[in-house]
Scaffold this motif. Structure first.
Motif, mmCIF file in Angstrom:
data_model
loop_
_atom_site.group_PDB
_atom_site.id
_atom_site.type_symbol
_atom_site.label_atom_id
_atom_site.label_comp_id
_atom_site.label_asym_id
_atom_site.label_seq_id
_atom_site.Cartn_x
_atom_site.Cartn_y
_atom_site.Cartn_z
ATOM 1 N N UNK A 304 -55.908 7.093 32.458
ATOM 2 C CA UNK A 304 -54.326 7.699 32.233
ATOM 3 C C UNK A 304 -53.872 7.766 33.651
ATOM 4 N N UNK A 305 -52.676 7.359 33.713
ATOM 5 C CA UNK A 305 -51.689 7.645 35.027
ATOM 6 C C UNK A 305 -50.421 8.063 34.269
ATOM 7 N N UNK A 306 -49.724 8.859 35.346
ATOM 8 C CA UNK A 306 -48.523 9.454 35.024
ATOM 9 C C UNK A 306 -47.552 9.629 36.472
ATOM 10 N N UNK A 307 -46.517 9.264 36.163
ATOM 11 C CA UNK A 307 -45.554 9.474 37.517
ATOM 12 C C UNK A 307 -44.349 10.222 36.902
ATOM 13 N N UNK A 345 -37.244 11.217 35.197
ATOM 14 C CA UNK A 345 -37.897 10.394 34.403
ATOM 15 C C UNK A 345 -39.385 10.290 34.648
ATOM 16 N N UNK A 346 -40.127 10.019 33.374
ATOM 17 C CA UNK A 346 -41.584 10.337 33.386
ATOM 18 C C UNK A 346 -42.112 8.682 32.881
ATOM 19 N N UNK A 347 -42.977 8.328 33.647
ATOM 20 C CA UNK A 347 -43.705 7.144 33.417
ATOM 21 C C UNK A 347 -45.021 6.864 33.472
ATOM 22 N N UNK A 348 -45.733 6.690 32.001
ATOM 23 C CA UNK A 348 -47.172 6.876 31.706
ATOM 24 C C UNK A 348 -47.824 5.649 31.459
ATOM 25 N N UNK A 349 -49.060 5.414 31.775
ATOM 26 C CA UNK A 349 -49.695 4.468 31.527
ATOM 27 C C UNK A 349 -51.232 5.096 30.585
ATOM 28 N N UNK A 350 -51.431 4.408 29.640
ATOM 29 C CA UNK A 350 -52.882 4.879 28.807
ATOM 30 C C UNK A 350 -53.538 3.558 28.846
ATOM 31 N N UNK A 352 -56.839 1.604 27.206
ATOM 32 C CA UNK A 352 -57.721 1.682 26.089
ATOM 33 C C UNK A 352 -58.697 0.333 26.072
ATOM 34 N N UNK A 353 -59.650 0.344 27.319
ATOM 35 C CA UNK A 353 -60.448 -0.895 27.643
ATOM 36 C C UNK A 353 -59.357 -2.104 27.830
ATOM 37 N N UNK A 354 -59.227 -3.140 26.776
ATOM 38 C CA UNK A 354 -58.789 -4.278 27.253
ATOM 39 C C UNK A 354 -57.285 -4.326 26.693
ATOM 40 N N UNK A 355 -56.697 -3.076 26.188
ATOM 41 C CA UNK A 355 -55.167 -2.877 26.155
ATOM 42 C C UNK A 355 -54.737 -1.805 26.751
ATOM 43 N N UNK A 356 -53.361 -1.614 26.723
ATOM 44 C CA UNK A 356 -52.449 -0.597 27.423
ATOM 45 C C UNK A 356 -51.219 -0.169 26.749
ATOM 46 N N UNK A 357 -51.084 1.204 26.693
ATOM 47 C CA UNK A 357 -49.770 1.682 26.180
ATOM 48 C C UNK A 357 -48.811 2.080 27.503
ATOM 49 N N UNK A 358 -47.694 1.568 27.629
ATOM 50 C CA UNK A 358 -46.649 2.228 28.707
ATOM 51 C C UNK A 358 -45.735 2.908 27.789
ATOM 52 N N UNK A 359 -45.608 4.415 28.287
ATOM 53 C CA UNK A 359 -44.486 5.285 27.778
ATOM 54 C C UNK A 359 -43.480 5.587 28.929
ATOM 55 N N UNK A 360 -42.372 5.295 28.651
ATOM 56 C CA UNK A 360 -41.206 5.828 29.878
ATOM 57 C C UNK A 360 -40.317 6.657 28.998
ATOM 58 N N UNK A 361 -40.181 7.881 29.532
ATOM 59 C CA UNK A 361 -39.080 8.771 29.111
ATOM 60 C C UNK A 361 -38.190 9.220 30.076
ATOM 61 N N UNK A 362 -36.756 9.203 29.824
ATOM 62 C CA UNK A 362 -35.906 9.476 30.597
ATOM 63 C C UNK A 362 -34.712 10.496 30.374
ATOM 64 N N UNK A 363 -34.289 11.236 31.261
ATOM 65 C CA UNK A 363 -33.055 12.154 30.973
ATOM 66 C C UNK A 363 -32.026 11.910 32.039
ATOM 67 N N UNK A 364 -30.770 11.706 31.664
ATOM 68 C CA UNK A 364 -29.718 11.586 32.782
ATOM 69 C C UNK A 364 -28.420 12.409 32.338
ATOM 70 N N UNK A 365 -27.962 13.125 33.325
ATOM 71 C CA UNK A 365 -26.879 13.902 33.240
ATOM 72 C C UNK A 365 -26.010 13.488 34.317
ATOM 73 N N UNK A 366 -24.613 12.970 33.517
ATOM 74 C CA UNK A 366 -23.571 12.404 34.628
ATOM 75 C C UNK A 366 -22.261 13.560 34.505
ATOM 76 N N UNK A 367 -21.952 14.132 35.317
ATOM 77 C CA UNK A 367 -20.899 15.059 35.335
ATOM 78 C C UNK A 367 -20.007 14.685 36.374
#
Length: 756
Positions: A304-307, A345-350, A352-367
């Motif tokens: 697992x890695x996360x940023x 932003x949250x950038x994550x990798x899981x 699983x041996x020969x496979x991989x899941x990437x999950x990116x979550x983001x929140x932006x506020x423009x005022x």
């Protein structure tokens, strides 16, 4: 923000102990060890450099397939996909010399391959190159990529244009998430400072398969700066001075990396006065200032890695009304904008041996706030004027909008089957727009996106085939609002719309010979109408017109074919990129015969259209003159509606020639360079009914600099002189063109960067 932090540590709790490592030795083809080779594993945010013996090592590497890249100036980049299934892996690498640009991993495409391996042609410009160009803003810097221009309002506001398409037709990604900041408006800039950006990637053409709505014209992908190498720390101070605007840009950054945890932070402040034109006049109230803060933390261990990254940007931008009182002050006059952008932003990798899941979550506020000019009483004296300026700082904005966007993007990389790679994903966003000021451009609204897609990549011999399909749905609903301003009443009727679209892409790349590579890509894209096009009902002060939306608008859809050909030998490179883009139901604004609130009424209508053109060029590095480079590029685009009218805001043809030298002097000057370039912009006579022609012009630019090491003090410097001859000209895409206001005159930019 608390939810993101909780999510980060919740995900981290799933990791388990492992002690895999990768080590090896890096040499040239004569088996000489290479020192300071950059080695990077992007999925786990780990980087290091080789020592004086060419040795390197990574610890805590997850099981499964990972990609590791070896980069060294003057040598061909090597990218290896390796299968980690034992505790210790030895990987020795031999690098081969090259005289052309470093081949980099392209992040904006689905399988993150080297550019030389990509089916899709993607342009890339690193941060150091942007700073060498002496650009005032990031938007201005990327115009040096062939096929990319900008719609500018003075020196502070620029919107990217890719092959003639701009606004909501060009999607911007930063920190791995889509940037949403009211980009429908012509007077809105990127809202991103170039400090803390490591590189820019540009997809020129439909990318809806990967990114959904608004990527119909292309994607501008901003890669954040990398973390420091493992068990290392870096601190730097950079300073730039801009002669034309008497501006400064100061940035301080620091990075600390341990084996599993990494941290970085950077603060930047920029301040500019009005820009000067070749007549020695300054364009009043084009002054601006900007505060920018970026920080990030990364964790990597086992499978697992996360940023997690955060960016805050506050920009105060003057809105010019022409050339008036001359001043070198940096205090803004009314009207001006005050814009706050928060990007989390949250950038994550899981793994699983020969496979991989990437999950990116983001929140932006423009005022976004706009402060208007106020009438002064005739009996005001200078003291009273000063008191008024202090008072105006506390006045409420005439227009204020807050745009909040939560986005998600999950991609699953299936186990590789021979030479076949497949990934599937879901993307979406939830967005709200809320008004707070007395003026309203667009009503309160909610937008919901959802998309699913699958794409595959197959490699055989010297050929690659890539294909994909996607479905998207966008829901738009607005509130009914009635605004009474200065006795006039305007009603924004409620809207509840749903837009669906299927998009596909098919690409083929093959090496005809060892020197010739060709790519053919066919892709479809779409763009749902934005809130301004659907629901506007009032005077838009940035364009001095009364805009009426059209709730009956349908999706814009397009099909584009790209053909590229590259010929590359050890000392010569030639490329030709051609495209044809057919757009169905192109949305554009057109005047009516009505007048409301003292302004002419414009409304949005649709018509089929087409754009075609390309970029062509060569790069000569003659033997044995290793220090000499000659580069030439030509770019052209023509845009027409089916009724025969030309499309508006199409950039003029441009031919750019650069003579560049690179050199090293002893141990005290590394990566030294000098450059002289001539940019020839042709007359633009293919104009829309409501535009005027633009004359041709030539701009001469100079640059020199390098990396110095004197008495153990290391610093880099760059000097650029843009528009050396102080040429009088107006760019066709300048929003000040209608007032006959010239573009910026000679600008000398001096930059220093110190490693602290």
């Amino acid at each position: 923000m608390k939810s993101f932090i909780k999510l980060l540590f919740l995900i981290a709790s799933f990791s388990v102990s492992a002690q895999n490592s990768i080590s090896g030795k890096i040499t040239d083809i004569q088996n000489n060890p290479l020192e300071n080779v950059e080695i990077y594993i992007q999925e786990i945010h780990k980087g290091t450099v080789s020592d004086e013996k060419g040795m390197y090592k990574f610890n805590n590497v997850p099981n499964g397939k990972i990609k590791i890249t070896y980069t060294y100036l003057g040598f061909k980049t090597v990218s290896k996909v390796i299968d980690i299934n034992s505790e210790n892996k030895e990987l020795n690498i031999q690098l081969e010399e090259t005289f052309f640009e470093i081949d980099e991993i392209i992040v904006s495409t689905p399988f993150n391959k080297l550019q030389s391996e990509n089916v899709m042609k993607v342009e890339r410009l690193d941060a150091k190159s942007i700073k060498k160009l002496g650009a005032t803003t990031l938007s201005e810097g990327i115009t040096n990529i062939a096929g990319v221009s900008q719609i500018s309002t003075g020196s502070s506001i620029g919107k990217p244009v890719i092959r003639g398409l701009s606004g909501n037709r060009v999607l911007v990604y930063t920190q791995g998430i889509r940037l949403e900041n009211q980009q429908f408006g012509g007077e809105h800039g990127l809202g991103i400072n170039d400090a803390g950006i490591s590189s820019v990637e540009v997809i020129k053409g439909p990318a809806s398969l990967l990114y959904g709505s608004d990527a119909l014209g292309g994607v501008l992908y901003l890669n954040p700066e990398k973390f420091a190498s493992e068990n290392n720390s870096e601190f730097n101070l950079s300073q730039r001075f801009f002669g034309n605007t008497l501006g400064t840009n100061t940035s301080v950054g620091g990075k600390i990396s341990k084996e599993n945890w990494k941290f970085l932070a950077r603060g930047t402040y920029a301040n500019h006065s009005d820009y000067k034109i070749p007549t020695d006049e300054r364009v009043t109230n084009t002054r601006f200032n900007e505060k920018d803060f970026k920080t990030g933390i990364a964790y990597s261990k086992n499978n697992f890695t996360s940023e997690l990254r955060y960016n805050f940007n506050r920009s105060k931008l003057g809105l010019t009304e022409g050339i008036a009182e001359q001043s070198t002050s940096t205090d803004l006059l009314e009207p001006f904008q005050l814009i706050d952008n928060h990007i989390l932003s949250s950038h994550n990798h899981f793994f699983f041996g020969n496979s991989k899941l990437d999950v990116d979550l983001g929140y932006t506020l423009n005022d976004r706030q706009e402060f208007e000019e106020h009438e002064e009483h005739e009996d005001h004296d200078e003291d009273e004027d000063h008191d008024d300026e202090e008072h105006e700082e506390h006045e409420e904005a005439a227009l204020r909008m807050k745009l909040k966007t939560f986005s998600y993007n999950a991609k699953y990389h299936f186990p590789k089957i021979g030479n076949l790679e497949i990934l599937s994903g879901v993307q979406g966003l939830q967005q709200t727009n809320t008004n707070f000021g007395e003026e309203i451009l667009i009503p309160d609204a909610n937008v919901n996106d959802f998309g699913v897609f699958t794409t595959a990549n197959y490699v055989w011999n010297k050929s690659t085939l890539q294909a994909g399909i996607r479905f998207d749905n966008r829901q738009i609903s607005t509130d009914r609002m009635e605004i009474i301003h200065e006795g006039d009443s305007h009603v924004f009727e409620a809207i509840d719309k749903s837009y669906n679209s299927f998009t596909t892409s098919l690409g083929f790349k093959t090496a005809i010979t060892d020197a010739i590579t060709t790519r053919i890509n066919v892709a479809t894209g779409f763009r749902a109408p934005n809130l301004a096009e659907l629901s506007s009902n009032g005077v838009h002060h940035g364009t001095n017109r009364f805009e009426k939306g059209n709730s009956n608008l349908t999706n814009e859809k397009n099909t584009q074919i790209d053909i590229s050909l590259e010929y590359k030998t050890e000392h010569f490179e030639l490329f030709a990129n051609g495209f044809y883009n057919h757009l169905n139901d192109y949305i554009y604004i057109s005047p009516t015969n009505e007048i409301e609130d003292g302004e002419q009424v414009f409304t949005y209508i649709q018509e089929d259209a087409k754009l075609y053109g390309g970029e062509f060029g060569f790069h000569l590095h003659p033997h044995p003159l290793d220090w000499l480079h000659l580069e030439s590029t030509f770019e052209t685009v023509i845009g027409k509606q089916n009724n025969g009218d030309y499309l508006p805001l199409i950039p003029a043809n441009t031919w750019k020639n650069t003579f560049r030298t690179e050199f090293t002097i002893g141990n005290w000057l590394q990566q030294g360079y000098t450059s002289i370039s001539l940019q020839s912009t042709f007359a633009q006579e293919n104009i829309n009914t409501f535009e005027t022609t633009t004359d041709s012009y030539n701009l001469l630019n100079l640059g020199f600099g390098g990396d110095f090491s004197i008495n153990n003090v290391k610093f880099s410097t760059s000097v650029s002189v843009n528009n050396l001859l102080d040429k009088k000209y107006i760019n066709h895409l300048s929003r000040l063109k209608s007032d006959g206001i010239l573009n910026q005159g000679r600008n000398i930019v001096f930059g220093l960067n110190f490693a602290i």
